[in-house]
Design an enzyme around this catalytic site. Structure first.
Site, PDB file in Angstrom:
ATOM      1  N   THR A  27      -3.880   4.226  -1.103  1.00  0.00           N
ATOM      2  CA  THR A  27      -4.887   4.739  -0.096  1.00  0.00           C
ATOM      3  C   THR A  27      -5.215   6.161  -0.399  1.00  0.00           C
ATOM      4  O   THR A  27      -4.279   7.035  -0.598  1.00  0.00           O
ATOM      5  CB  THR A  27      -4.473   4.753   1.297  1.00  0.00           C
ATOM      6  OG1 THR A  27      -4.226   3.476   1.876  1.00  0.00           O
ATOM      7  CG2 THR A  27      -5.466   5.453   2.306  1.00  0.00           C
ATOM      8  N   GLN A  57       0.838  -1.125  -0.140  1.00  0.00           N
ATOM      9  CA  GLN A  57      -0.022   0.108   0.004  1.00  0.00           C
ATOM     10  C   GLN A  57       1.032   1.270  -0.151  1.00  0.00           C
ATOM     11  O   GLN A  57       1.846   1.218   0.928  1.00  0.00           O
ATOM     12  CB  GLN A  57      -1.149   0.020   1.386  1.00  0.00           C
ATOM     13  CG  GLN A  57      -1.589   1.098   1.479  1.00  0.00           C
ATOM     14  CD  GLN A  57      -1.065   2.077   2.330  1.00  0.00           C
ATOM     15  OE1 GLN A  57      -0.426   1.955   3.569  1.00  0.00           O
ATOM     16  NE2 GLN A  57      -1.086   3.327   2.090  1.00  0.00           N
ATOM     17  N   GLY A  83      -7.826  -4.451  10.624  1.00  0.00           N
ATOM     18  CA  GLY A  83      -6.453  -3.812  11.023  1.00  0.00           C
ATOM     19  C   GLY A  83      -6.068  -3.904  12.416  1.00  0.00           C
ATOM     20  O   GLY A  83      -5.067  -4.781  12.738  1.00  0.00           O
ATOM     21  N   HIS A 133     -10.901   4.386   6.870  1.00  0.00           N
ATOM     22  CA  HIS A 133      -9.521   4.209   7.428  1.00  0.00           C
ATOM     23  C   HIS A 133      -9.779   4.020   9.015  1.00  0.00           C
ATOM     24  O   HIS A 133      -9.192   4.561   9.878  1.00  0.00           O
ATOM     25  CB  HIS A 133      -8.915   5.669   7.322  1.00  0.00           C
ATOM     26  CG  HIS A 133      -7.385   5.472   7.176  1.00  0.00           C
ATOM     27  ND1 HIS A 133      -6.753   6.012   6.153  1.00  0.00           N
ATOM     28  CD2 HIS A 133      -6.506   5.218   8.171  1.00  0.00           C
ATOM     29  CE1 HIS A 133      -5.547   5.708   6.327  1.00  0.00           C
ATOM     30  NE2 HIS A 133      -5.409   5.300   7.534  1.00  0.00           N
TER      31      HIS A 133
END
Length: 443
Positions: free
Chosen positions: A175, A147, A351, A298
């Site tokens: 992102t 990423q 995450g 996010h």
């Protein structure tokens, strides 16, 4: 032959880790364990939500808007949660989301996450804000994605993309929701700043957590030196205590759709866009030839009040048809994963819990977290009355709130997923050719 001090220390660490993991029974438990193990400032960096935490809370609450409608008297003696992603087999429908600054919360965190995920047969996304060079994971193949946070200027972008390709990555994730740095007030209140600033408070925070101090921070300094931001550019970035850190990690406000088209032209592998929430942006991305989207806010860390991805999911799927749409933000349980899949997501990324798992248990901790989630999904599939993920449909869900009701059809045919008038409820299996044509003419 005498046993070395290094071997004794390794054995002691392993014994402590085994005892710690024996008390952890779900992903929530990892957070509680990490809160005790990590310095307050480091834990707060991982757990941080933007401003008042509205989006972070909404991410969790959104799952409660849906209930399950299970089937009974189904032979569930053999359940498989294997699926296909980009024509590649994966063992479970979830992977590990990108998380930055790993060297601060676990020793060689990115390697720990990559090795555990590869062993389990699921993908892991390495963060562009990693403190370990991307080339360290160069031999992981399709199991590890990269990423990127893109630097300013086409030549800098070209050089970074070339570096990612040379490192052997085949999937590049961009992102999109970080044009500026998020409000730092909660991090500052917790004693975490960017750049990090030595202080008596920070020193005491470390000294009062000796397990982290010796097994993570001092161990990293001894073997690898001061951590740097390694992957924001084609060359090495600033160390974590450098006053230039903010310049290196915050210079992203220039990016636009022309830059994305440029990346698509120069990147030969799979291109995934992360943090798409609006269907118009999704259609425009599809028109430029991206290979997949990740619906994300996010984890509630950027714009407070941004809609929960679970609410945005159906509308985006309706906009892009067959384009794979994945999701992250707020997932903690197997039931959360199954609800997203029932709403049409192809895959889920998780995450913070894996950061906590790496912090308190290293690679065994991450492996334990993966197994806990895998076991929950397997059990929940059986309780739902399905044996394969392709049997999961929207009529396995029932709306418990008006928001969810807009997203589910009450059609009497349980095999159909017809739409209501609200765009969130348009079925992602209908009008695919129209969606593809609209995407081709967008922009």
């Amino acid at each position: 032959m005498p046993i070395s001090i290094r071997t004794l220390l390794a054995d002691a660490r392993s014994a402590v880790t085994r005892r710690r993991l024996a008390r952890i029974h779900n992903l929530h438990d990892f957070e509680a364990a990490a809160r005790r193990y990590l310095p307050h400032s480091v834990f707060s960096y991982i757990a941080n939500a933007a401003e008042d935490g509205q989006s972070s809370r909404a991410n969790r609450h959104a799952f409660g808007d849906y209930g399950f409608m299970p089937r009974v008297l189904v032979d569930v003696s053999q359940v498989s949660q294997a699926t296909i992603l980009f024509d590649l087999p994966v063992s479970s429908p979830f992977g590990i989301a990108p998380m930055g600054l790993g060297a601060l919360w676990a020793y060689r965190a990115d390697i720990v996450l990559a090795d555990a995920s590869a062993s389990a047969g699921i993908p892991m996304i390495m963060s562009g804000s990693s403190l370990i060079r991307m080339e360290t994971l160069a031999d992981r193949g399709d199991a590890t994605w990269f990423q990127a946070y893109l630097p300013a200027g086409r030549e800098a972008i070209r050089s970074l993309v070339a570096r990612v390709q040379a490192a052997g990555f085949t999937t590049l994730v961009i992102t999109l929701d970080t044009p500026v740095a998020t409000n730092p007030d909660n991090n500052r209140r917790a004693g975490f700043s960017s750049p990090m600033k030595p202080s008596v408070r920070l020193a005491w925070d470390g000294i009062s957590h000796p397990g982290w101090l010796f097994n993570t921070f001092l161990r990293t300094l001894h073997h690898h030196g001061m951590p740097h931001f390694e992957n924001n550019y084609a060359s090495r970035g600033a160390p974590i205590f450098s006053p230039h850190v903010n310049r290196d990690i915050s210079d992203r406000g220039h990016l636009n759709w022309d830059d994305l088209a440029f990346i698509r032209d120069i990147w030969p592998g799979r291109l995934v866009l992360k943090s798409v929430l609006h269907p118009t942006d999704a259609k425009r991305a599809q028109a430029l030839g991206v290979d997949a989207l990740i619906v994300s806010n996010h984890g509630g860390r950027q714009l407070d009040g941004a809609v929960s991805p679970l609410y945005a999911l159906a509308d985006i799927i309706a906009a892009v048809g067959d384009l794979p749409v994945m999701i992250d933000s707020g997932f903690r349980r197997g039931t959360d994963v199954l609800k997203a899949l029932a709403l049409g997501a192809r895959f889920v990324f998780i995450g913070r819990p894996f950061a906590y798992a790496a912090a308190v248990g290293g690679e065994p901790g991450v492996a334990h977290a993966i197994e806990l989630m895998t076991a929950e999904i397997r059990r929940d599939m059986a309780l739902l009355g399905i044996t394969r993920l392709d049997q999961l449909r929207r009529d396995h869900l029932v709306a418990l709130t008006s928001m969810a009701e807009r997203c589910l059809s009450n059609d009497s045919d349980p095999g159909r997923h017809d739409s209501l008038e609200h765009p969130l409820c348009r079925d992602h299996h209908t009008d695919r050719e129209n969606h593809r044509q609209e995407a081709r003419t967008e922009n």
